[in-house]
Design an enzyme around this catalytic site. Sequence first.
Site, short mmCIF file in Angstrom:
data_model
loop_
_atom_site.label_atom_id
_atom_site.label_comp_id
_atom_site.label_asym_id
_atom_site.label_seq_id
_atom_site.Cartn_x
_atom_site.Cartn_y
_atom_site.Cartn_z
CG ASP A 1 -1.82 1.22 1.29
OD1 ASP A 1 -2.93 1.12 0.75
OD2 ASP A 1 -1.41 2.28 1.82
CG HIS B 1 -4.43 9.85 0.14
ND1 HIS B 1 -3.10 9.77 -0.19
CD2 HIS B 1 -4.51 9.41 1.42
CE1 HIS B 1 -2.42 9.31 0.85
NE2 HIS B 1 -3.25 9.09 1.84
#
Length: 275
Positions: A46, A107
């Site tokens: 990630d 995000h």
Amino acid sequence: MANADIIKLHDGNLMPQLGLGVWQASNEQVVGAITKALEVGYRSIDTAAAYHNEEGVGRALKQSALPRDALFITTKLWNDDQQHPADALQRSLEKLGLDYVDLWLMHWPVPAKAHYVDAWKGMIALQQQGLVKSIGVCNFNIDHLQKIMDETGVRPVINQIELHPYLQQRQLQVWNATHQIQTESWSPLARAGEGIFEQKLIHRLAEKYRKTPAQIVIRWHLDNGLVVIPKSVTPARIEENFNVWDFRLDKEELALFAGLDCGKRLGPDPERFGA
Ligand code: NDP
């Protein structure tokens, strides 16, 4: 060491339930961390454009002998790029040295700027072009999720949110699950701070299962059906955090964790961040 459990996202794609987070790791650090992680069995990484280490991630992947389809790579669309998702994705792919990413996440919603619906539309278009396999979001509250779904009819596969024993986000977890949106935990170890590893419950379970407190916390995420991405650049910890496949917490033990939930955020509030 065993492989990570695999979960199925609502678009049919498969994702390892346990991966490696790389926030706050330099390009140099991630090369070593990912090389070690792939060696012990991690397949999911990630990262994010905002971590400024996609090049290092790319370097580590290039050095690996694993085929592309054995890997699951996540990166993220940064807030300043919400109006230019195609350019942002191109930059990420170039840095990563990849033709596609497995999962691309918005995000933050940044509700004050009100660009997140358009950004989501852009992400949908890029998925249709095959540049990303799955699309999802991070840090979305119920209102934000409802809005993108109402306006586009497309549900994110993942909502990656701050989640650890001190901030369990039960209501949001249930809402995500009701809509078949997989919840993914960030800062799953509470950043190894806030006395998390000294908590009596976690200590007692560590003794019972002959595991470390970090392994107990990771198992708690897994046994709650969460995707989890603990970060470490320390080889021994990278290995430790993946060595969690030989035990499970039982129902009563999982229930006891409710007593640790004090709603404590370590990161920003998604409603206000980026304004
Ligand atoms: P974590 O909860 O994963 O904690 C990381 C910290 O714990 C590091 O300091 C690490 O140290 C330490 N640590 C790791 N394993 C152990 C262990 N076994 N024993 C003792 N200490 C340990 O925090 P993060 O905030 O990094 O969250 C994980 C990932 O989630 C990030 O890396 C990122 O990928 C993602 N994230 C996403 C966000 C979003 O907005 N979408 C926001 C924040 C994070 P060391 O590295 O020195 O070993």
